[in-house]
Design an enzyme around this catalytic site. Structure first.
Site, PDB file in Angstrom:
ATOM      1  CD1 TRP A 102       6.188   1.728   5.219  1.00  0.00           C
ATOM      2  CD2 TRP A 102       5.444   3.735   4.563  1.00  0.00           C
ATOM      3  NE1 TRP A 102       4.838   1.784   5.470  1.00  0.00           N
ATOM      4  CE2 TRP A 102       4.354   2.999   5.084  1.00  0.00           C
ATOM      5  CE3 TRP A 102       5.217   5.029   4.094  1.00  0.00           C
ATOM      6  CZ2 TRP A 102       3.054   3.514   5.143  1.00  0.00           C
ATOM      7  CZ3 TRP A 102       3.917   5.545   4.143  1.00  0.00           C
ATOM      8  CH2 TRP A 102       2.860   4.797   4.667  1.00  0.00           C
ATOM      9  CG  ASP A 173      10.337   5.671   8.516  1.00  0.00           C
ATOM     10  OD1 ASP A 173       9.845   5.650   9.647  1.00  0.00           O
ATOM     11  OD2 ASP A 173       9.659   5.586   7.469  1.00  0.00           O
ATOM     12  CE  LYS A 197       2.564   2.300  10.999  1.00  0.00           C
ATOM     13  NZ  LYS A 197       3.160   3.110   9.953  1.00  0.00           N
TER      14      LYS A 197
HETATM   15  C1  LIG Z   1       3.291   3.842   8.880  1.00  0.00           C
HETATM   16  C2  LIG Z   1       4.613   4.201   8.348  1.00  0.00           C
HETATM   17  C3  LIG Z   1       4.877   5.461   7.761  1.00  0.00           C
HETATM   18  C4  LIG Z   1       3.802   6.499   7.565  1.00  0.00           C
HETATM   19  O1  LIG Z   1       3.567   7.170   8.711  1.00  0.00           O
HETATM   20  P1  LIG Z   1       2.548   8.409   8.786  1.00  0.00           P
HETATM   21  O2  LIG Z   1       2.731   8.835  10.203  1.00  0.00           O
HETATM   22  O3  LIG Z   1       1.201   7.872   8.446  1.00  0.00           O
HETATM   23  O4  LIG Z   1       3.009   9.422   7.808  1.00  0.00           O
HETATM   24  C5  LIG Z   1       6.160   5.728   7.339  1.00  0.00           C
HETATM   25  N1  LIG Z   1       7.146   4.832   7.467  1.00  0.00           N
HETATM   26  C6  LIG Z   1       6.934   3.617   8.016  1.00  0.00           C
HETATM   27  C7  LIG Z   1       8.061   2.661   8.146  1.00  0.00           C
HETATM   28  C8  LIG Z   1       5.669   3.269   8.464  1.00  0.00           C
HETATM   29  O5  LIG Z   1       5.450   2.060   9.011  1.00  0.00           O
END
Ligand SMILES: *Cc1c(COP(=O)(O)O)cnc(C)c1O
Length: 367
Positions: A102, A173, A197
Protein backbone atom coordinates in the site's frame (compact mmCIF):
# COMPACT_ATOMS: atom_id res chain seq x y z
CA UNK A 1 -28.21 -18.78 13.01
CA UNK A 2 -24.46 -19.27 13.23
CA UNK A 3 -22.22 -16.34 12.29
CA UNK A 4 -19.12 -17.22 10.29
CA UNK A 5 -15.65 -16.98 11.80
CA UNK A 6 -14.86 -14.07 9.51
CA UNK A 7 -11.16 -13.27 9.06
CA UNK A 8 -11.61 -11.34 5.81
CA UNK A 9 -9.04 -8.63 5.16
CA UNK A 10 -11.56 -6.07 3.91
CA UNK A 11 -14.43 -5.64 3.60
CA UNK A 12 -14.44 -7.47 6.88
CA UNK A 13 -16.42 -8.40 9.97
CA UNK A 14 -18.84 -5.87 11.45
CA UNK A 15 -20.06 -6.04 15.05
CA UNK A 16 -23.22 -8.15 15.30
CA UNK A 17 -25.05 -5.57 17.47
CA UNK A 18 -24.41 -2.98 14.75
CA UNK A 19 -25.91 -5.21 12.06
CA UNK A 20 -28.87 -5.96 14.30
CA UNK A 21 -29.51 -2.30 15.02
CA UNK A 22 -29.28 -1.46 11.31
CA UNK A 23 -31.68 -4.28 10.58
CA UNK A 24 -34.19 -3.08 13.17
CA UNK A 25 -34.09 0.44 11.73
CA UNK A 26 -33.78 -0.66 8.12
CA UNK A 27 -37.18 0.26 6.70
CA UNK A 28 -38.22 2.89 9.19
CA UNK A 29 -35.40 5.02 10.54
CA UNK A 30 -36.26 7.17 13.56
CA UNK A 31 -40.00 7.13 12.69
CA UNK A 32 -39.38 8.80 9.33
CA UNK A 33 -41.21 6.04 7.48
CA UNK A 34 -38.07 5.59 5.38
CA UNK A 35 -34.79 3.77 5.29
CA UNK A 36 -31.65 5.83 5.87
CA UNK A 37 -30.95 5.15 2.18
CA UNK A 38 -34.13 6.99 1.26
CA UNK A 39 -33.48 10.09 3.36
CA UNK A 40 -32.36 13.30 1.72
CA UNK A 41 -28.75 14.05 2.55
CA UNK A 42 -29.98 17.58 3.33
CA UNK A 43 -32.57 16.38 5.86
CA UNK A 44 -32.36 17.02 9.61
CA UNK A 45 -32.27 13.28 10.24
CA UNK A 46 -29.24 12.73 8.05
CA UNK A 47 -27.50 15.85 9.31
CA UNK A 48 -27.83 14.41 12.79
CA UNK A 49 -26.30 11.10 11.71
CA UNK A 50 -23.33 13.00 10.24
CA UNK A 51 -22.88 15.18 13.34
CA UNK A 52 -23.14 12.15 15.58
CA UNK A 53 -20.41 10.36 13.60
CA UNK A 54 -18.14 13.39 13.81
CA UNK A 55 -18.73 13.91 17.50
CA UNK A 56 -18.09 10.26 18.30
CA UNK A 57 -14.82 10.34 16.36
CA UNK A 58 -13.76 13.48 18.23
CA UNK A 59 -14.55 11.83 21.52
CA UNK A 60 -13.04 8.41 20.79
CA UNK A 61 -9.82 9.69 19.21
CA UNK A 62 -9.60 12.87 21.25
CA UNK A 63 -9.50 15.06 18.13
CA UNK A 64 -9.01 18.76 18.93
CA UNK A 65 -10.89 21.60 17.18
CA UNK A 66 -7.79 22.39 15.15
CA UNK A 67 -8.68 19.41 12.93
CA UNK A 68 -11.37 18.82 10.30
CA UNK A 69 -13.17 15.50 9.89
CA UNK A 70 -14.33 14.54 6.39
CA UNK A 71 -16.30 11.64 4.92
CA UNK A 72 -15.30 11.19 1.29
CA UNK A 73 -15.60 8.64 -1.49
CA UNK A 74 -12.96 7.03 -3.69
CA UNK A 75 -11.43 4.85 -0.98
CA UNK A 76 -8.00 5.15 0.57
CA UNK A 77 -6.70 4.72 -2.99
CA UNK A 78 -7.98 8.14 -4.05
CA UNK A 79 -6.19 9.64 -1.05
CA UNK A 80 -2.93 8.35 -2.56
CA UNK A 81 -3.51 11.05 -5.22
CA UNK A 82 -5.36 13.70 -3.24
CA UNK A 83 -2.65 14.02 -0.60
CA UNK A 84 0.13 15.00 -3.06
CA UNK A 85 -2.23 17.02 -5.28
CA UNK A 86 -3.16 19.18 -2.29
CA UNK A 87 0.08 19.29 -0.31
CA UNK A 88 3.07 18.58 -2.52
CA UNK A 89 4.24 22.05 -3.60
CA UNK A 90 6.15 22.66 -6.83
CA UNK A 91 9.54 23.13 -5.17
CA UNK A 92 8.99 20.53 -2.51
CA UNK A 93 9.73 16.83 -2.04
CA UNK A 94 7.30 14.35 -0.52
CA UNK A 95 9.00 11.68 1.61
CA UNK A 96 7.58 8.16 1.78
CA UNK A 97 8.42 5.33 4.15
CA UNK A 98 7.89 2.08 2.24
CA UNK A 99 6.63 -0.74 4.41
CA UNK A 100 4.49 -2.73 1.99
CA UNK A 101 2.32 -2.79 -1.11
CA UNK A 102 0.00 0.00 0.00
CA UNK A 103 2.84 2.43 0.64
CA UNK A 104 4.30 1.51 -2.75
CA UNK A 105 0.97 2.38 -4.33
CA UNK A 106 0.79 5.67 -2.44
CA UNK A 107 4.29 6.57 -3.67
CA UNK A 108 3.42 5.63 -7.25
CA UNK A 109 0.60 8.17 -7.28
CA UNK A 110 2.68 10.88 -5.58
CA UNK A 111 5.35 10.53 -8.28
CA UNK A 112 2.76 11.66 -10.82
CA UNK A 113 2.22 14.87 -8.85
CA UNK A 114 5.76 16.00 -8.09
CA UNK A 115 9.12 15.25 -6.53
CA UNK A 116 9.30 12.34 -4.11
CA UNK A 117 11.92 10.55 -2.04
CA UNK A 118 12.00 7.17 -0.33
CA UNK A 119 12.93 8.06 3.25
CA UNK A 120 13.04 4.43 4.39
CA UNK A 121 12.18 1.04 2.99
CA UNK A 122 12.05 -2.45 4.42
CA UNK A 123 11.42 -4.04 1.03
CA UNK A 124 14.80 -5.84 1.00
CA UNK A 125 13.75 -7.75 4.11
CA UNK A 126 10.50 -8.70 2.34
CA UNK A 127 8.65 -6.13 4.39
CA UNK A 128 9.01 -8.13 7.59
CA UNK A 129 9.74 -5.06 9.67
CA UNK A 130 9.00 -1.41 10.33
CA UNK A 131 11.83 1.13 10.13
CA UNK A 132 13.13 2.66 13.33
CA UNK A 133 13.24 6.42 13.66
CA UNK A 134 17.03 6.29 13.05
CA UNK A 135 16.50 4.36 9.79
CA UNK A 136 14.44 7.17 8.30
CA UNK A 137 16.60 9.51 6.25
CA UNK A 138 14.78 12.61 5.10
CA UNK A 139 16.07 14.34 1.96
CA UNK A 140 17.85 17.69 2.32
CA UNK A 141 15.25 19.50 0.22
CA UNK A 142 12.13 21.33 1.41
CA UNK A 143 9.88 18.51 2.60
CA UNK A 144 6.15 18.64 1.92
CA UNK A 145 5.34 15.81 4.32
CA UNK A 146 6.38 12.34 5.43
CA UNK A 147 3.91 9.60 4.51
CA UNK A 148 3.60 6.29 6.36
CA UNK A 149 1.23 3.30 6.25
CA UNK A 150 0.47 2.72 9.92
CA UNK A 151 -0.53 -0.92 9.44
CA UNK A 152 0.54 -3.09 6.54
CA UNK A 153 -2.52 -5.16 5.82
CA UNK A 154 -0.80 -7.55 3.41
CA UNK A 155 2.47 -8.21 5.28
CA UNK A 156 1.07 -8.04 8.81
CA UNK A 157 3.33 -5.36 10.24
CA UNK A 158 2.39 -2.24 12.21
CA UNK A 159 4.10 0.91 13.44
CA UNK A 160 4.20 0.84 17.23
CA UNK A 161 6.06 4.12 17.52
CA UNK A 162 5.43 6.77 14.92
CA UNK A 163 8.31 8.74 13.44
CA UNK A 164 8.60 12.35 14.42
CA UNK A 165 10.69 15.10 12.82
CA UNK A 166 10.63 18.71 13.88
CA UNK A 167 8.63 20.78 11.41
CA UNK A 168 7.71 17.85 9.16
CA UNK A 169 4.02 17.04 8.65
CA UNK A 170 3.29 13.37 9.22
CA UNK A 171 0.57 11.84 7.02
CA UNK A 172 -0.69 8.32 7.66
CA UNK A 173 -2.76 5.77 5.80
CA UNK A 174 -4.56 4.14 8.74
CA UNK A 175 -7.02 2.13 6.67
CA UNK A 176 -6.38 -1.12 8.47
CA UNK A 177 -5.74 -0.01 12.04
CA UNK A 178 -7.62 3.17 12.81
CA UNK A 179 -9.39 2.91 16.19
CA UNK A 180 -7.57 -0.34 17.02
CA UNK A 181 -5.40 1.36 19.64
CA UNK A 182 -4.81 4.67 21.31
CA UNK A 183 -2.98 7.25 19.23
CA UNK A 184 -2.02 10.86 19.76
CA UNK A 185 -3.74 12.73 16.92
CA UNK A 186 -1.43 15.71 17.44
CA UNK A 187 1.45 13.71 15.98
CA UNK A 188 -0.32 13.69 12.62
CA UNK A 189 -1.18 16.42 10.13
CA UNK A 190 -3.48 14.16 8.16
CA UNK A 191 -4.89 10.67 8.64
CA UNK A 192 -6.97 8.80 6.09
CA UNK A 193 -8.71 5.46 6.17
CA UNK A 194 -11.04 3.49 3.94
CA UNK A 195 -13.89 2.45 6.24
CA UNK A 196 -14.19 -1.21 5.27
CA UNK A 197 -11.71 -2.65 7.78
CA UNK A 198 -12.33 -1.08 11.16
CA UNK A 199 -15.02 1.54 10.66
CA UNK A 200 -17.93 0.23 8.64
CA UNK A 201 -18.85 -0.80 5.11
CA UNK A 202 -16.88 0.13 1.99
CA UNK A 203 -17.76 3.36 0.23
CA UNK A 204 -16.77 5.85 2.93
CA UNK A 205 -13.28 7.23 3.42
CA UNK A 206 -12.48 9.04 6.63
CA UNK A 207 -10.04 11.95 6.48
CA UNK A 208 -8.86 13.81 9.59
CA UNK A 209 -6.71 16.81 8.78
CA UNK A 210 -5.16 19.79 10.51
CA UNK A 211 -6.94 23.01 9.55
CA UNK A 212 -3.68 24.89 9.02
CA UNK A 213 -2.81 22.53 6.17
CA UNK A 214 -5.67 23.95 4.10
CA UNK A 215 -3.70 27.15 3.40
CA UNK A 216 -1.22 25.17 1.32
CA UNK A 217 -3.71 23.91 -1.26
CA UNK A 218 -3.22 25.27 -4.79
CA UNK A 219 -6.17 26.87 -6.58
CA UNK A 220 -6.14 24.83 -9.76
CA UNK A 221 -7.40 21.48 -8.46
CA UNK A 222 -10.62 19.85 -9.67
CA UNK A 223 -13.32 20.88 -7.20
CA UNK A 224 -13.96 17.35 -5.95
CA UNK A 225 -10.25 16.70 -5.32
CA UNK A 226 -9.70 19.87 -3.27
CA UNK A 227 -10.08 19.18 0.47
CA UNK A 228 -11.37 22.73 0.98
CA UNK A 229 -14.52 21.88 -1.01
CA UNK A 230 -15.45 19.20 1.50
CA UNK A 231 -14.41 21.25 4.52
CA UNK A 232 -16.52 24.23 3.44
CA UNK A 233 -19.54 22.03 2.83
CA UNK A 234 -19.24 19.73 5.86
CA UNK A 235 -18.78 16.71 3.56
CA UNK A 236 -22.06 17.64 1.84
CA UNK A 237 -20.78 19.33 -1.32
CA UNK A 238 -22.33 16.47 -3.26
CA UNK A 239 -24.29 13.39 -2.17
CA UNK A 240 -22.14 11.58 0.39
CA UNK A 241 -22.36 7.79 0.95
CA UNK A 242 -25.25 8.27 3.36
CA UNK A 243 -25.85 4.66 4.35
CA UNK A 244 -22.14 4.06 4.85
CA UNK A 245 -21.85 7.09 7.14
CA UNK A 246 -24.85 5.83 9.11
CA UNK A 247 -23.23 2.40 9.51
CA UNK A 248 -19.98 4.05 10.53
CA UNK A 249 -21.83 6.02 13.21
CA UNK A 250 -23.28 2.77 14.57
CA UNK A 251 -19.81 1.21 14.65
CA UNK A 252 -18.50 4.21 16.59
CA UNK A 253 -21.37 3.90 19.08
CA UNK A 254 -20.44 0.26 19.50
CA UNK A 255 -16.79 1.15 20.13
CA UNK A 256 -17.92 3.61 22.80
CA UNK A 257 -20.13 0.96 24.40
CA UNK A 258 -17.16 -1.41 24.51
CA UNK A 259 -15.38 1.15 26.70
CA UNK A 260 -13.71 3.22 23.99
CA UNK A 261 -10.40 2.81 22.24
CA UNK A 262 -8.48 1.78 25.38
CA UNK A 263 -10.78 -1.16 25.99
CA UNK A 264 -10.76 -2.10 22.29
CA UNK A 265 -6.95 -2.03 22.32
CA UNK A 266 -6.75 -4.44 25.28
CA UNK A 267 -9.24 -6.72 23.57
CA UNK A 268 -7.27 -6.60 20.29
CA UNK A 269 -3.96 -7.31 22.03
CA UNK A 270 -5.49 -10.30 23.75
CA UNK A 271 -6.94 -11.64 20.47
CA UNK A 272 -3.62 -11.23 18.65
CA UNK A 273 -1.64 -12.83 21.48
CA UNK A 274 -3.66 -16.05 21.16
CA UNK A 275 -2.45 -16.47 17.57
CA UNK A 276 1.11 -15.24 18.08
CA UNK A 277 1.50 -17.50 21.12
CA UNK A 278 0.55 -20.42 18.96
CA UNK A 279 3.32 -19.51 16.51
CA UNK A 280 5.83 -19.06 19.30
CA UNK A 281 4.91 -22.46 20.65
CA UNK A 282 5.47 -24.15 17.27
CA UNK A 283 7.94 -21.92 15.43
CA UNK A 284 8.94 -24.69 13.01
CA UNK A 285 5.36 -25.30 12.00
CA UNK A 286 3.73 -21.86 12.00
CA UNK A 287 6.24 -19.35 10.68
CA UNK A 288 5.32 -15.73 11.23
CA UNK A 289 6.07 -13.37 8.38
CA UNK A 290 6.56 -10.30 10.56
CA UNK A 291 9.50 -9.73 12.91
CA UNK A 292 8.37 -9.84 16.52
CA UNK A 293 8.85 -6.14 17.23
CA UNK A 294 6.93 -5.14 14.09
CA UNK A 295 4.00 -7.52 14.11
CA UNK A 296 0.48 -6.26 13.72
CA UNK A 297 -2.43 -6.74 16.10
CA UNK A 298 -4.78 -6.45 13.10
CA UNK A 299 -3.38 -8.81 10.45
CA UNK A 300 -1.55 -11.95 11.55
CA UNK A 301 0.50 -13.45 8.70
CA UNK A 302 2.25 -16.80 8.63
CA UNK A 303 3.23 -19.74 6.46
CA UNK A 304 3.48 -23.47 7.09
CA UNK A 305 6.59 -25.56 6.33
CA UNK A 306 5.60 -26.15 2.71
CA UNK A 307 3.01 -25.25 0.07
CA UNK A 308 1.18 -28.53 0.48
CA UNK A 309 0.64 -28.07 4.20
CA UNK A 310 -0.40 -24.47 3.69
CA UNK A 311 -2.99 -25.61 1.15
CA UNK A 312 -4.24 -28.39 3.35
CA UNK A 313 -4.43 -26.02 6.36
CA UNK A 314 -6.49 -23.53 4.38
CA UNK A 315 -8.74 -26.26 2.98
CA UNK A 316 -9.47 -27.80 6.38
CA UNK A 317 -9.94 -24.38 7.95
CA UNK A 318 -12.52 -23.60 5.30
CA UNK A 319 -14.37 -26.82 6.01
CA UNK A 320 -14.47 -25.91 9.71
CA UNK A 321 -16.12 -22.59 8.91
CA UNK A 322 -13.13 -20.21 9.05
CA UNK A 323 -13.45 -17.63 6.31
CA UNK A 324 -10.79 -15.46 4.66
CA UNK A 325 -7.57 -17.07 5.94
CA UNK A 326 -5.68 -17.21 2.63
CA UNK A 327 -2.87 -14.66 2.41
CA UNK A 328 -3.09 -11.81 -0.09
CA UNK A 329 -2.71 -13.07 -3.65
CA UNK A 330 0.62 -11.20 -3.95
CA UNK A 331 2.33 -12.99 -1.03
CA UNK A 332 0.46 -16.26 -0.44
CA UNK A 333 0.60 -18.09 2.88
CA UNK A 334 -2.03 -17.43 5.53
CA UNK A 335 -3.42 -14.28 7.04
CA UNK A 336 -5.94 -13.84 9.84
CA UNK A 337 -7.37 -10.35 9.85
CA UNK A 338 -8.62 -9.72 13.35
CA UNK A 339 -10.05 -6.23 13.20
CA UNK A 340 -11.99 -4.63 16.05
CA UNK A 341 -15.23 -6.44 15.23
CA UNK A 342 -13.74 -9.95 15.13
CA UNK A 343 -14.84 -11.54 18.41
CA UNK A 344 -12.45 -13.17 20.87
CA UNK A 345 -14.32 -16.43 20.34
CA UNK A 346 -13.26 -16.53 16.66
CA UNK A 347 -9.60 -16.12 17.64
CA UNK A 348 -9.89 -18.79 20.33
CA UNK A 349 -11.44 -21.18 17.83
CA UNK A 350 -8.67 -20.45 15.30
CA UNK A 351 -5.92 -20.94 17.89
CA UNK A 352 -7.44 -24.32 18.86
CA UNK A 353 -7.70 -25.34 15.23
CA UNK A 354 -4.06 -24.37 14.65
CA UNK A 355 -3.00 -26.57 17.56
CA UNK A 356 -5.12 -29.49 16.35
CA UNK A 357 -3.90 -29.18 12.79
CA UNK A 358 -0.30 -29.10 13.89
CA UNK A 359 -0.83 -32.15 16.09
CA UNK A 360 -2.32 -34.09 13.17
CA UNK A 361 0.35 -33.04 10.67
CA UNK A 362 3.54 -32.56 12.62
CA UNK A 363 5.11 -35.84 11.47
CA UNK A 364 4.44 -34.99 7.84
CA UNK A 365 6.45 -31.83 8.20
CA UNK A 366 9.33 -33.61 9.88
CA UNK A 367 9.83 -36.05 7.02
C1 LIG B 1 -7.33 -1.75 2.11
C2 LIG B 1 -6.27 -0.73 2.13
C3 LIG B 1 -6.20 0.30 1.16
C4 LIG B 1 -7.14 0.38 -0.01
O1 LIG B 1 -8.32 0.93 0.37
P1 LIG B 1 -9.49 1.24 -0.68
O2 LIG B 1 -10.49 1.91 0.20
O3 LIG B 1 -9.92 -0.07 -1.25
O4 LIG B 1 -8.93 2.14 -1.72
C5 LIG B 1 -5.20 1.24 1.29
N1 LIG B 1 -4.31 1.20 2.29
C6 LIG B 1 -4.35 0.23 3.23
C7 LIG B 1 -3.36 0.23 4.33
C8 LIG B 1 -5.32 -0.76 3.17
O5 LIG B 1 -5.36 -1.73 4.10
Amino acid sequence: MKRAYNFNAGPSALPLPVLEKAQAEFINYNSTGMSVMELSHRSKDFEQILENAKNLLKELLDIPDTYEILFLQGGASLQFSMVPMNFLGTDQTAAYALTGSWSEKALKEAKKEGKTAVAASTSEGKYRSIPKQADIILPEEDIAYLHITSNNTIYGTQWHEYPSFEGVDLIADMSSDILCKKIDINQFSLIYAGAQKNLGPSGVTLVILKKELLDRIPDNLPTMLDYRTHVKNNSLYHTPPTFGIYMLSLVLEWVKEQGGVDAIQKHNEHKASLLYECMELYPDFYRPHADKDSRSIMNVTFTLPNEELTKSFLQQAKEKGFVGLAGHRSVGGCRASIYNAVPLEACEALASFMKEFRQANVTVSEI
